[in-house]
Design an enzyme around this catalytic site. Structure first.
Site, PDB file in Angstrom:
ATOM      1  N   LYS A 164       0.867  -1.168   0.174  1.00 22.00           N
ATOM      2  CA  LYS A 164      -0.030  -0.012  -0.072  1.00 22.00           C
ATOM      3  C   LYS A 164       0.742   1.280  -0.047  1.00 22.00           C
ATOM      4  CE  LYS A 164      -3.953  -1.941   0.363  1.00 22.00           C
ATOM      5  NZ  LYS A 164      -5.322  -1.416  -0.507  1.00 22.00           N
ATOM      6  N   ASP A 239      -9.217  -0.377  -9.507  1.00 17.81           N
ATOM      7  CA  ASP A 239      -9.992  -1.128  -8.515  1.00 17.81           C
ATOM      8  C   ASP A 239     -11.514  -0.117  -8.355  1.00 17.81           C
ATOM      9  OD1 ASP A 239     -11.104  -2.144  -6.017  1.00 17.81           O
ATOM     10  OD2 ASP A 239      -9.251  -2.206  -5.035  1.00 17.81           O
TER      11      ASP A 239
END
Ligand code: OSB
Ligand code: MG
Length: 369
Positions: A164, A239
């Site tokens: 991340k 996403d």
């Protein structure tokens, strides 16, 4: 099939490690489970991937629960359903709320597969008996802690590492990780933490040979992502921005991404995931299965859908033990040393639900008849 009742439960499951993204930190999951029962007493299980707050998307536990209770469950109970694929049509009058829809739709798919005495993955049209697995690693306290995590996951066999990123935890970190692991499949997921003003940063990231960069820009954007993709070499993967197969068509047509992360909840269930997979496969866009820190039930559904032909890249579906001290399914999901999960041979989702554990973690429960 006729659904006689829909049981909603909320369970509280403590994560063994906190999970941090650019939009927040999770230490304990609140998960809505859906159990559908047909007139013969057969059951199917689904999981709602809505989070603890409206941060990844507008949906969260406190929107999904009343949506399921007031609209979705009553729309399904008592109806003659020819196939699980028809559930989408029954709940279409509700706009959005795809995670809530997916929870009940996927439960009906599980029930239908069990009724037909098939593993769910075969019933969905899956073509592979094992799926390739990667891991998603949250933001850590230090680069050293991240390196250590990556070492552990690589030793366990995982084929791809996703880290991340967010402003302040991006190019420096990627550089450190790349220096330490020059050859691994590595990618970054920004969860919408940047804007087009950050193009120079993304150009800098190009030198690290990332497999892809996931959702760098706004959660509902496909236009700016197209502009970004024109300016960088690293493939953009979307996403949050892809909520439907139509979104995928538009994004692919615009050149907003070269890869798509498919999530069961985000798109509204298995029938919508199948449509998304087809759109991408026909256009040569690779798909992989994303994760939402699911319990074993959601994890099992992810394994099933990831056996479809278009899911050609390692996904974020990983072992139960990375998240939970004890999962609510038996056996837990395990990953083999080659970084794959074998699709189960049992009926439906192919795992037993441990009701005593589900009961132990249940914080609210309601049945719609
Ligand atoms: O963006 O893919 C994401 C978890 C929660 C919300 C969003 C995301 C994630 C993950 C974790 O990356 C994937 C997993 O291991 O389940
Ligand atoms: Mg993501």
């Amino acid at each position: 099939m006729i659904i006689a009742s829909v049981e909603l439960r909320q369970i509280t499951l403590p994560l063994i490690f906190p999970f941090e993204t650019s939009f927040g930190r999770t230490t304990e999951r609140q998960i809505i489970l859906v159990r559908v029962t047909d007139r013969d007493g057969r059951v199917g299980w689904g999981e709602c991937t809505a989070g603890e707050g409206p941060f990844y998307s507008y949906e969260w536990v406190e929107s999904a629960w009343p949506t399921l209770k007031t609209y979705l469950a009553p729309a399904v109970v008592g109806k003659e359903i020819d196939s699980a694929g028809d559930v989408w049509g029954l709940v279409r009058f509700v706009r959005g709320h795809r995670m809530a829809k997916a929870a009940i739709e996927s439960a009906v798919w599980d029930l239908e597969a069990r009724t037909l005495e098939l593993p769910l993955w075969k019933h969905l049209g899956g073509v592979r008996e094992e799926i390739s697995c990667g891991v998603s690693i949250g933001i850590q306290a230090s680069p050293e802690a991240l390196i250590e995590k990556i070492e552990t996951e690589l030793a366990a066999g995982y084929q791809r590492i996703k880290i991340k990123i967010k402003p302040g935890w991006d190019s420096k970190i990627v550089e450190i990780v790349r220096k330490r692991f020059p050859d691994i499949l590595l990618m970054g997921d920004a969860n919408s933490a940047y804007t087009l003003a950050d193009v120079p940063l993304f150009k800098e990231l190009d030198q690290f040979g990332l497999m892809m960069l996931e959702q760098p820009l706004a959660h509902d954007d496909i236009f700016d992502h197209a502009e970004l993709q024109k300016q960088i070499k690293t493939p953009v993967c979307l996403d949050e921005s892809i909520r439907s197969s139509a979104d995928a068509k538009h994004a692919i047509e615009l050149g907003s991404c070269r890869i798509i992360n498919s999530k069961l909840g985000r798109v509204g269930g298995h029938s919508q995931s199948i449509k998304l997979e087809q759109v991408c496969r026909e256009r040569g866009i690779p798909v992989w299965c994303g994760g939402m820190l699911e319990s074993g039930i959601g994890r099992a559904h992810n394994i099933a859908i990831a056996t479809l032909a278009g899911f050609t890249l390692p996904g974020d579906v990983s072992a139960s033990s990375r998240y939970w001290a004890e999962d609510i399914i038996d056996p837990p999901v395990t990953v083999k040393p080659d970084g794959t999960i074998t699709a189960p041979t049992g009926l439906g989702i192919g795992f037993e639900i441990d009701l005593s554990r589900v009961d132990k973690w249940t914080v609210r429960k309601e049945t719609i008849l």
